[in-house]
Design a protein around this motif. Structure first.
Motif, PDB file in Angstrom:
ATOM      1  N   THR A  69       0.827  -1.205   0.000  1.00 50.99           N
ATOM      2  CA  THR A  69       0.000   0.000   0.000  1.00 50.99           C
ATOM      3  C   THR A  69       0.860   1.253   0.000  1.00 50.99           C
ATOM      4  OG1 THR A  69      -1.677  -1.218   1.246  1.00 50.99           O
ATOM      5  CG2 THR A  69      -1.903   1.166   1.187  1.00 50.99           C
ATOM      6  N   ILE A  70       1.938   1.235   0.778  1.00 46.83           N
ATOM      7  CA  ILE A  70       2.842   2.396   0.822  1.00 46.83           C
ATOM      8  C   ILE A  70       3.535   2.580  -0.531  1.00 46.83           C
ATOM      9  CG2 ILE A  70       4.887   3.404   1.891  1.00 46.83           C
ATOM     10  CD1 ILE A  70       4.183   1.858   4.447  1.00 46.83           C
ATOM     11  N   LYS A  71       4.021   1.488  -1.103  1.00 42.73           N
ATOM     12  CA  LYS A  71       4.698   1.579  -2.400  1.00 42.73           C
ATOM     13  C   LYS A  71       3.767   2.172  -3.461  1.00 42.73           C
ATOM     14  CE  LYS A  71       7.901  -2.320  -1.719  1.00 42.73           C
ATOM     15  NZ  LYS A  71       8.264  -3.690  -2.158  1.00 42.73           N
ATOM     16  N   SER A  72       2.521   1.706  -3.468  1.00 42.88           N
ATOM     17  CA  SER A  72       1.555   2.197  -4.445  1.00 42.88           C
ATOM     18  C   SER A  72       1.324   3.696  -4.297  1.00 42.88           C
ATOM     19  CB  SER A  72       0.236   1.436  -4.295  1.00 42.88           C
ATOM     20  OG  SER A  72      -0.717   1.873  -5.238  1.00 42.88           O
ATOM     21  N   SER A  73       1.203   4.166  -3.047  1.00 41.09           N
ATOM     22  CA  SER A  73       0.998   5.582  -2.790  1.00 41.09           C
ATOM     23  C   SER A  73       2.245   6.389  -3.161  1.00 41.09           C
ATOM     24  CB  SER A  73       0.652   5.798  -1.312  1.00 41.09           C
ATOM     25  OG  SER A  73       0.354   7.143  -1.038  1.00 41.09           O
ATOM     26  N   PHE A  74       3.397   5.861  -2.858  1.00 40.91           N
ATOM     27  CA  PHE A  74       4.666   6.522  -3.161  1.00 40.91           C
ATOM     28  C   PHE A  74       4.851   6.691  -4.672  1.00 40.91           C
ATOM     29  CE2 PHE A  74       9.419   6.099  -3.654  1.00 40.91           C
ATOM     30  CZ  PHE A  74       9.770   7.289  -3.050  1.00 40.91           C
ATOM     31  N   MET A 295       2.107   0.125   9.325  1.00 38.93           N
ATOM     32  CA  MET A 295       1.090   0.597   8.376  1.00 38.93           C
ATOM     33  C   MET A 295       0.013  -0.480   8.230  1.00 38.93           C
ATOM     34  SD  MET A 295      -0.215   2.612   6.087  1.00 38.93           S
ATOM     35  CE  MET A 295      -1.701   2.155   5.217  1.00 38.93           C
ATOM     36  N   ASN A 296      -1.235  -0.135   8.562  1.00 39.44           N
ATOM     37  CA  ASN A 296      -2.342  -1.100   8.515  1.00 39.44           C
ATOM     38  C   ASN A 296      -3.459  -0.569   7.610  1.00 39.44           C
ATOM     39  OD1 ASN A 296      -4.555  -2.786   9.018  1.00 39.44           O
ATOM     40  ND2 ASN A 296      -3.898  -3.189  11.112  1.00 39.44           N
ATOM     41  N   PRO A 297      -3.473  -0.976   6.335  1.00 41.47           N
ATOM     42  CA  PRO A 297      -4.458  -0.441   5.382  1.00 41.47           C
ATOM     43  C   PRO A 297      -5.909  -0.760   5.754  1.00 41.47           C
ATOM     44  CG  PRO A 297      -2.704  -1.639   4.255  1.00 41.47           C
ATOM     45  CD  PRO A 297      -2.552  -1.925   5.707  1.00 41.47           C
ATOM     46  N   THR A 298      -6.112  -1.819   6.533  1.00 42.82           N
ATOM     47  CA  THR A 298      -7.474  -2.220   6.910  1.00 42.82           C
ATOM     48  C   THR A 298      -8.224  -1.084   7.586  1.00 42.82           C
ATOM     49  OG1 THR A 298      -6.701  -4.493   7.213  1.00 42.82           O
ATOM     50  CG2 THR A 298      -8.840  -3.921   8.181  1.00 42.82           C
ATOM     51  N   TYR A 299      -7.512  -0.277   8.353  1.00 44.34           N
ATOM     52  CA  TYR A 299      -8.140   0.776   9.152  1.00 44.34           C
ATOM     53  C   TYR A 299      -7.841   2.178   8.633  1.00 44.34           C
ATOM     54  CZ  TYR A 299      -8.789  -3.168  12.247  1.00 44.34           C
ATOM     55  OH  TYR A 299      -9.151  -4.405  12.764  1.00 44.34           O
ATOM     56  N   ASP A 300      -7.234   2.268   7.454  1.00 50.91           N
ATOM     57  CA  ASP A 300      -6.895   3.583   6.924  1.00 50.91           C
ATOM     58  C   ASP A 300      -8.156   4.297   6.417  1.00 50.91           C
ATOM     59  OD1 ASP A 300      -5.185   5.639   6.440  1.00 50.91           O
ATOM     60  OD2 ASP A 300      -4.154   4.724   4.736  1.00 50.91           O
ATOM     61  N   ILE A 301      -8.096   5.611   6.399  1.00 48.05           N
ATOM     62  CA  ILE A 301      -9.210   6.440   5.920  1.00 48.05           C
ATOM     63  C   ILE A 301      -8.701   7.317   4.778  1.00 48.05           C
ATOM     64  CG2 ILE A 301     -10.864   8.240   6.522  1.00 48.05           C
ATOM     65  CD1 ILE A 301     -10.663   7.277   9.441  1.00 48.05           C
ATOM     66  N   THR A 305      -2.900   7.429   5.921  1.00 46.56           N
ATOM     67  CA  THR A 305      -1.691   6.876   6.549  1.00 46.56           C
ATOM     68  C   THR A 305      -0.682   6.448   5.494  1.00 46.56           C
ATOM     69  OG1 THR A 305      -3.197   6.034   8.244  1.00 46.56           O
ATOM     70  CG2 THR A 305      -0.904   5.345   8.386  1.00 46.56           C
ATOM     71  N   ALA A 306      -1.182   5.853   4.431  1.00 51.98           N
ATOM     72  CA  ALA A 306      -0.293   5.457   3.335  1.00 51.98           C
ATOM     73  C   ALA A 306       0.374   6.687   2.723  1.00 51.98           C
ATOM     74  CB  ALA A 306      -1.086   4.702   2.276  1.00 51.98           C
ATOM     75  N   LYS A 307      -0.384   7.767   2.575  1.00 49.87           N
ATOM     76  CA  LYS A 307       0.179   9.002   2.018  1.00 49.87           C
ATOM     77  C   LYS A 307       1.188   9.622   2.972  1.00 49.87           C
ATOM     78  CE  LYS A 307      -3.959   9.983  -0.713  1.00 49.87           C
ATOM     79  NZ  LYS A 307      -5.210  10.780  -0.791  1.00 49.87           N
ATOM     80  N   LEU A 308       0.925   9.533   4.265  1.00 46.23           N
ATOM     81  CA  LEU A 308       1.885  10.029   5.256  1.00 46.23           C
ATOM     82  C   LEU A 308       3.196   9.261   5.147  1.00 46.23           C
ATOM     83  CD1 LEU A 308       2.829  11.579   7.777  1.00 46.23           C
ATOM     84  CD2 LEU A 308       1.588   9.895   9.170  1.00 46.23           C
ATOM     85  N   ALA A 309       3.103   7.935   5.131  1.00 50.92           N
ATOM     86  CA  ALA A 309       4.309   7.107   5.011  1.00 50.92           C
ATOM     87  C   ALA A 309       5.048   7.421   3.714  1.00 50.92           C
ATOM     88  CB  ALA A 309       3.932   5.627   5.066  1.00 50.92           C
ATOM     89  N   ALA A 310       4.287   7.561   2.626  1.00 48.61           N
ATOM     90  CA  ALA A 310       4.903   7.857   1.332  1.00 48.61           C
ATOM     91  C   ALA A 310       5.575   9.231   1.329  1.00 48.61           C
ATOM     92  CB  ALA A 310       3.845   7.775   0.230  1.00 48.61           C
ATOM     93  N   SER A 311       4.950  10.204   1.994  1.00 47.87           N
ATOM     94  CA  SER A 311       5.551  11.540   2.068  1.00 47.87           C
ATOM     95  C   SER A 311       6.839  11.532   2.883  1.00 47.87           C
ATOM     96  CB  SER A 311       4.551  12.534   2.677  1.00 47.87           C
ATOM     97  OG  SER A 311       3.492  12.802   1.784  1.00 47.87           O
TER      98      SER A 311
END
Length: 321
Positions: A69-74, A295-301, A305-311
């Motif tokens: 999920t993080i890679k995809s957002s990055f 990073m837990n995509p199940t509970y992301d909104i 969170t994925a965008k935060l990690a990617a940033s």
């Protein structure tokens, strides 16, 4: 190969410019076995698809899907990397049949290999148990170089993760395990934890931190108004070590910024103070490797969170060289 999954090309999608304007156009998907020492400076993205440690620590599972999920957002973010810098997705270390310790060993070997091949590793998780394998990989690499080089660990986290692993290791034990290894090897345990919350660590954990001579800054001080003091503390810590390993636990951030984590809380820190600290750490020239955990995509909104990690990755990748 057991405990390893090759990179997934289909994760890297987004706007197409044909001018490398976006990171998905920049990245190369290179299996670990095919990775060679680059003729350019290189950043290697490695996943740790494991949340067995989270399950053992009574957290909410789902972080196993965090790295992809993080890679995809990055990949959808703009690319400002110089043409002479390589960006490589080298796949993921996976946990098979709940064999977390074996996955940690595989992660350790992978990190050692990346450093040997002159890569700057960014490891994406996955549970914070990744920190033990990540640290061992750095340590093994430095041991091959000789000279007793020291490692300082800087952990951005609400939790010490110094629980004793008397029964079983989990996502709450990695730095205790590292401390015990340091004692066995008769070397200093250099640990600085930024963002510690009293409402997230029991009395025994504070006693353990004291006994292990861990350094930490509480959440009420880990804020932008105290940046000058925080910078002084970080510089003093970094000055006394040869290399710095940074680990960022996303559940240390307020759930306003990071709802998709293993243990969310509104009482965490902000991205701004972390970015300022990363600026100081990178500026020291001692950062050897970095990871982002929980990073837990199940509970992301809305992918927040994925965008935060990617940033955070985007900032490190564009400033490390």
């Amino acid at each position: 190969m057991k405990y390893y999954d090759p990179p997934k090309i289909d994760l890297w999608t987004g706007r197409v410019s044909n001018k490398w304007l976006y990171l998905h156009e920049k990245v190369h998907c290179t299996p670990l076995a095919e990775l060679s020492e680059p003729h350019k400076k290189s950043i290697a993205l490695l996943g740790y698809t494991c949340d067995e440690g989270v399950r053992r620590n009574q957290g909410r599972v789902g972080a196993v899907n965090g790295p992809d999920t993080i890679k995809s957002s990055f990949g959808k973010m703009p690319n400002h990397l110089a043409s002479h810098i390589l960006l490589q997705d080298v796949g993921s270390i996976s946990c098979t049949d709940d064999e977390m310790e074996a996955a940690q060993d595989a992660l350790s070997n992978a990190v050692t290999s990346l450093l040997t091949k002159k890569q700057f590793p960014i490891v994406l998780g996955g549970g914070h148990d990744m920190a033990y394998g990540h640290y061992r990989g750095i340590k093994n690499y430095l041991d091959t170089k000789g000279g007793n080089q020291t490692i300082g660990i800087i952990n951005f986290d609400a939790h010490f993760d110094l629980r004793k692993n008397t029964e079983q290791s989990n996502s709450g034990t990695p730095f205790y395990q590292i401390a015990k290894d340091c004692q066995k090897e008769d070397i200093d345990f250099n640990y600085l934890c930024l963002g510690i919350r009293k409402d997230a660590n029991d009395r025994i954990l504070f006693e353990t931190a004291r006994d292990l001579k861990a350094n930490y800054i509480l959440i009420d001080t880990f804020q932008i108004p105290f940046l000058e003091e925080i910078t002084t503390w970080i510089n003093a810590f970094v000055k006394n070590v040869d290399h710095v390993y940074v680990t960022i636990d996303l559940d240390g951030f307020s759930s306003a910024y990071a709802p998709g984590v293993s243990a969310a809380s509104p009482m965490g820190f902000t991205p701004h103070i972390v970015l300022e600290c990363l600026k100081t750490i990178i500026g020291s020239g001692k950062l050897i490797s970095l990871d982002i955990a929980e990073m837990n995509p199940t509970y992301d909104i809305d992918g927040q969170t994925a965008k935060l990690a990617a940033s955070l990755m985007h900032y490190v990748a564009h400033n490390i060289y």
